[in-house]
Every structure is written in structure tokens, then in C-alpha cells.
Enzyme design. Structure first.
Site, short mmCIF file in Angstrom:
data_model
loop_
_atom_site.label_atom_id
_atom_site.label_comp_id
_atom_site.label_asym_id
_atom_site.label_seq_id
_atom_site.Cartn_x
_atom_site.Cartn_y
_atom_site.Cartn_z
CG HIS A 172 -2.02 0.79 1.19
ND1 HIS A 172 -1.89 2.33 1.43
CD2 HIS A 172 -3.26 0.78 1.38
CE1 HIS A 172 -2.75 2.99 1.41
NE2 HIS A 172 -3.90 2.05 1.23
NE ARG A 206 -3.39 7.55 -1.25
CZ ARG A 206 -3.74 6.09 -1.93
NH1 ARG A 206 -3.36 6.22 -3.04
NH2 ARG A 206 -3.71 5.29 -1.26
#
Ligand SMILES: Cc1cc2nc3c(=O)[nH]c(=O)nc-3n(C[C@H](O)[C@H](O)[C@H](O)COP(=O)(O)OP(=O)(O)OC[C@H]3O[C@@H](n4cnc5c(N)ncnc54)[C@H](O)[C@@H]3O)c2cc1C
Ligand SMILES: *[C@@H]1O[C@H](CO)[C@@H](O)[C@H](O)[C@H]1NC(C)=O
Ligand SMILES: *[C@@H]1O[C@H](CO)[C@@H](O)[C@H](O)[C@H]1NC(C)=O
Ligand SMILES: *[C@@H]1O[C@H](CO)[C@@H](O)[C@H](O)[C@H]1NC(C)=O
Length: 484
Positions: free
Chosen positions: A254, A277
Site C-alpha cells: 500500500h 486521497r
């Protein structure tokens, strides 16, 4: 002998979903969990669960099963492209089952279990906003797990034993799995016991097994921190009774685990949820420059970080990257932000002050503001901006910033199942009496798992495993009726 229960190994979302389904059929369940309390990695999930189409997605809603399927296929990449024959069909069936049942999984959680999933974000690799979480204070993993646990606690047909580590599956000469062996500690002694019944294994992935399976399949990831607690993978238990494994070398790194400046070498990191995000947040390098479409697939963002950001001089392999949020993004994720700032992982600062640390930040923020307000196209190709509202960048504008670095997060590989959650031998034959669901299984995600699709697979294949194990159990009862 007629078993008196179905055995579920693991108390994460896959195990809980399977259990609820079994209890719906009024089948007794014994849940064995090696940790002292339930929830596994599922309880930590922080971005949400996918579904398409659902009534919670923004209207007008052009998302569809077909679009979700196409995104999943694209994300799965090479392992799916390279697969042939029965192997290819099996992978395609798993993807179809996942996406076709995704809308039903969301309504099962929302309508039948009463979980709020009304806030939807667009994550990397998705063409639409389809990752659901609650609008309130509780992070999705915690909310879902605690609600489901509440549903089954107190049911007379349900028994959970924590501190029980399953060490062996029992497979009969006739071929069927008939139970498990497990250990626990009593009066400072390790005790070995057995339980009998059909088995559903929902024991999660091996992203925390740095010394064991990770070192075996991906020695190149040594030194990269993880979001998973240190724990060993359980795939070998199933291999011992003949189960096949697939894609074991496909490990998701990730792009954003928090790098705590108070403890930079910590091998286990808190995840910076992808929703940060998705709701608008950007990534900048140490000098303040943006360098990637933050909503690319995870493997792409991770690669960009490793290639374009500076590697830090820590012993752990880490890179110099910052996550920057504006107030609109932060407002959409208030509870997350509260937690991250309390932990000292993010801080609020003015653009003027932050720009003193990062010479290119002003320019990066102004460019992004122009992109969000539609004046220009993003040179990295980003098209969705969540709730970013900072379109006039001033020195006194407030932002949030935190240091992040790539983290070993999820294992795409695992035991081979079919679309009925049956565990398969290498020749493709199902092992009678044995099912698996959740991160323990492999093949569905190929080389990159889309954010939100892991909780989804737990629900979809957990429910299927529950239904299948229920009818198998009823069949055993039928073979040899209990004398009245
Ligand atoms: C920080 C973090 C955030 C995440 N956020 C998201 C997200 O927002 N959306 C999403 O889709 N996915 C997310 N993921 C991934 C997702 O949470 C997991 O992949 C998923 O929860 C796996 O569920 P599971 O039920 O298969 O396993 P788990 O939830 O890990 O549960 C497995 C359980 O089995 C137990 N167990 C293991 N071996 C044994 C044994 N031998 N005997 C007895 N018990 C055993 C373990 O102790 C554990 O409790 C996140 C993961 C992490 C780490
Ligand atoms: C959805 O799941 C059910 C079991 O819950 C299964 O029988 C069905 O085949 C799945 N549907 C699709 C379209 O794959
Ligand atoms: C278990 O071990 C601990 C530490 O060695 C000791 O203090 C404790 O009394 C032991 N408990 C039992 C029940 O034997
Ligand atoms: C989006 O940002 C605005 C401005 O900061 C805020 O008022 C609003 O509550 C946010 N929306 C959501 C859904 O959080």
C-alpha cells in the site's frame, strides 16, 4: 458420527459473515480465534466496502456491475491475462460472483444488519465512487465488525472461543474434512484439543508473516514495514490436507502507511486510509512537488513513490513522501483526522509555514487548485477530487500534513477456491467438508486488489460459504438421522 456444529476458524469479517449465514439456517457454530479478542484485520479497515450499483452512490449513478467488473479485471492484470483453461474460468467466475453480488452485499449490511454505509468515495483504480462507509463517527471496519458481533452474541447456537490457535485440519481416509486440532494455554500449559464438524477457514492473509511466508515468497520485500501485526500465515494448514495455493507471490504494498517521526523504525505502521486521497488528498515529495495521480492503482502509486521520492536513511526501507489534505477533505473524514492528529501522525499547518519546509509546495497547491476548479487538466491525469475545496491558495490557508511511506498490506494469493467457496485440490477437485473465504483465499484479485474489495470478498464469499456449509451439514444429519 454426526458432528454437533460447523467450525469457523477466525473472527474477522469473513468468519462473522459465514457465522451469521449459518445461524440464519439455524446451524450451530463453534468459532475458534487465536487472538484474545475478535475482529482480526477487519476491525482496522478504514476506507470502506465496494458495491455497484447501490442507492448510496452519488446521483445520477452511471456505475454498473459491468463497470465494476471491468475495473477489477484491469486491476487483476497479468495473472488473469496469462491464465488459460479451467484456471482462467475459475478466476473469471470469482470476479463475476464478487461484482454481481456486491450490490446485494451492501444492502445485506445496510438493510438487514442496520449498518450506515451512506458515504461513498472513489478510490484508486475505480472509475466511479463505489467504496461505502458510514457518515458518522465510527470507521467502517469497526462499525461493521462490532455490529455483526452484536448480532450473534447471545445466540444459543453460537459459541466463540478466543485464545484458540488451530494447528491442524483433520481429513478422513474417505477424503472429507471432519474437524480441527487446536491449542490453547491453561494454567501456563499448552493444551491440545480437537473439535469435530465441517470447517470454514476464514483466517486472513499473511502480510504480517515477515519471517515466514513473506520471506519465502517475497524476500525482496524484507525491511518494508507493514500495516499487519506480526503473525504467521495459515495457508500451510490447508496445504497439508491437499489444498492448492495460487498467486502467493502477489503481495500488495500500500502506498501510504504513516511514518511516525517519534518512532520512525516501527515495523508496524498505522495505515493512512486510501479514502484520504479519495476525498481529495494529494501526495507530495519532500520538496513539495506532486509526482503521481494519487488515484492510480495502489501498485502504480507505490512504484511512483519508490522511483521518484528519496529513500530515507532509516534501517527500515522507507521513502520521503507527504500526504496533504485541505479543510474540505479533512471535513469529509473528521473522525479519521481526529485519530491521526491525536496520534501525532498528521498536523494542521498554514500553507505559508509548510512552504518554508517544502520549496515547491505553493506551486503544487496552486496547480492542483486550478485542476480542481476546472481551469486546467491535471498533468498526472487525476479526474476526481473528492471534497477538496481549497481553490484560492493563500499563505494563511490551512492544510493538514503527515509523513507516509509504502507498507506491506495485503496478500492477494492464498488457497484456491471456486465460486462456491469450496477449497480445491491441485487437480481442481473440491475437498469435501472444507470451505474458505476472505483474505486466506487467492486468485480473485490477481496482481492488485482494489481498495474496498477485500471487505466485499469477505461478505460475498462468507455468505456463500455459510450457505454451502449449512446444506452440507444438513446432508450429514440426513445420512444418519438422530434417533428421536
Ligand atoms: C489497517 C487496514 C485497513 C484496511 N482497510 C480496508 C478497507 O477499508 N477496505 C477493504 O476492503 N479492506 C481493507 N483492508 C483489508 C481488509 O481489512 C482485510 O483484508 C480483511 O479484513 C480480511 O478479513 P478476513 O476475515 O479474511 O481476515 P481477518 O479480519 O484478518 O480475520 C482473520 C482472523 O483469523 C484469526 N486466525 C488466524 N489464524 C488462526 C488460527 N490458526 N487459529 C485461529 N484463529 C486464527 C486471526 O487472529 C484473525 O482474527 C484493510 C487492512 C488493514 C490491515
Ligand atoms: C451470489 O451469491 C449467491 C450466494 O449467496 C450465489 O448463489 C449466487 O450464485 C451469486 N450470484 C452471482 C450472480 O454470482
Ligand atoms: C503462570 O506463570 C506465572 C509466571 O511464571 C506465575 O506467576 C503464575 O503463578 C502461573 N500460573 C499458574 C496458574 O500456574
Ligand atoms: C466538504 O467541505 C466543506 C468545506 O470545508 C464542508 O463544509 C463539508 O461539510 C464537506 N462535506 C462533507 C461531505 O464532509
Amino acid at each position: 458420527m454426526i458432528p454437533s456444529t460447523v467450525i469457523v476458524v477466525g473472527s474477522g469479517l469473513a468468519g462473522l459473515t459465514t457465522t451469521i449465514q449459518l445461524l440464519t439456517h439455524r446451524i450451530p457454530v463453534l468459532m475458534l480465534e487465536r487472538f484474545s479478542h475478535p475482529g482480526g484485520n477487519s476491525i482496522k479497515a478504514s476506507s470502506g466496502i465496494n458495491g455497484a450499483p447501490t442507492p448510496f452512490q452519488p446521483v445520477p449513478n452511471s456505475d454498473s456491475v459491468t463497470a465494476f467488473q471491468a475495473d477489477t479485471v484491469t486491476s487483476a492484470g497479468e495473472p488473469l491475462v496469462a491464465a488459460t483453461g479451467a484456471e482462467r474460468t475459475r478466476r473469471q467466475n470469482l470476479i463475476e460472483t464478487l461484482v454481481e453480488n456486491s450490490s446485494g452485499a451492501i444492502s445485506w449490511l445496510a438493510d438487514e444488519q442496520g449498518i450506515d454505509l451512506s458515504r461513498v468515495a472513489q478510490l484508486g483504480g475505480h472509475r466511479f465512487a463505489r467504496t461505502h462507509r458510514g457518515a458518522g463517527k465510527k470507521p467502517p471496519g469497526y462499525d461493521i465488525v462490532s455490529t455483526l458481533l452484536g448480532r450473534i452474541t447471545g445466540d444459543e447456537l453460537f459459541r466463540m472461543e478466543t485464545g484458540r490457535r488451530v494447528t491442524k485440519l483433520l481429513r478422513e481416509v474417505g477424503g472429507q474434512v471432519s474437524g480441527v486440532e487446536y491449542t490453547f494455554v491453561r494454567d501456563n500449559e499448552t493444551v491440545v484439543e480437537r473439535a469435530y464438524g465441517p470447517v470454514v477457514v476464514a483466517s486472513g492473509g499473511f502480510a504480517g508473516d515477515a519471517q515466514g511466508l513473506l520471506a519465502q515468497y517475497r524476500p525482496d520485500l524484507a525491511g518494508i514495514p507493514s500495516t499487519n501485526d506480526r503473525r504467521e500465515g495459515t495457508q500451510p494448514l490447508l496445504q497439508e490436507v491437499g489444498a492448492a495455493v495460487v498467486d502467493m507471490e502477489q503481495v500488495q504494498v500500500h502506498p501510504t502507511g504513516f511514518l511516525d517521526t517519534k518512532d520512525p523504525e516501527a515495523p508496524v505502521k498505522i495505515l493512512a486510509a486510501e479514502a484520504l486521497r479519495g476525498e481529495g488528498g494529494i501526495l507530495v515529495r519532500g520538496d513539495g512537488r506532486r509526482f503521481v495521480n494519487e488515484l492510480e492503482k495502489r501498485e502504480t502509486v507505490t512504484r511512483a513513490i519508490m522511483e521518484q521520492a528519496k529513500e530515507l536513511p532509516t534501517t527500515a526501507r522507507q521513502w520521503d513522501v507527504n500526504l496533504v489534505l485541505d479543510e474540505g477533505t479533512a471535513a469529509a473524514l473528521q473522525t479519521h483526522l481526529g485519530f491521526y492528529t491525536m496520534k501525532g501522525l498528521m498536523r494542521q499547518i498554514t500553507v505559508g509555514d509548510l512552504a518554508e519546509e517544502m520549496p515547491s509546495l505553493n506551486e503544487a497547491l496552486r496547480d492542483y487548485a486550478d485542476v480542481v476548479s476546472g481551469k486546467t487538466k491535471d498533468s498526472f491525469g487525476r479526474q476526481s477530487f473528492g471534497n477538496w475545496t481549497l481553490t484560492k491558495v493563500q499563505p494563511e490557508s490551512k492544510v493538514y500534513v503527515g509523513k507516509v511511506t509504502p507498507v506491506v498490506h495485503f496478500t492477494m494469493g492464498g488457497v484456491v477456491i471456486n465460486e462456491r467457496s469450496q477449497v480445491l485440490e491441485r487437480q481442481g477437485r473440491p475437498i469435501p467438508g472444507l470451505w474458505a473465504s476472505g483474505e486466506i483465499t487467492g486468485g480473485l484479485h490477481g496482481q492488485n486488489r482494489l481498495g474496498g474489495s477485500s471487505l466485499l470478498e469477505c461478505v460475498v464469499f462468507g455468505r456463500i460459504a455459510g450457505d454451502e456449509a449449512a446444506s452440507y451439514y444438513r446432508g450429514l444429519e440426513g445420512q444418519c438421522p438422530v434417533p428421536s
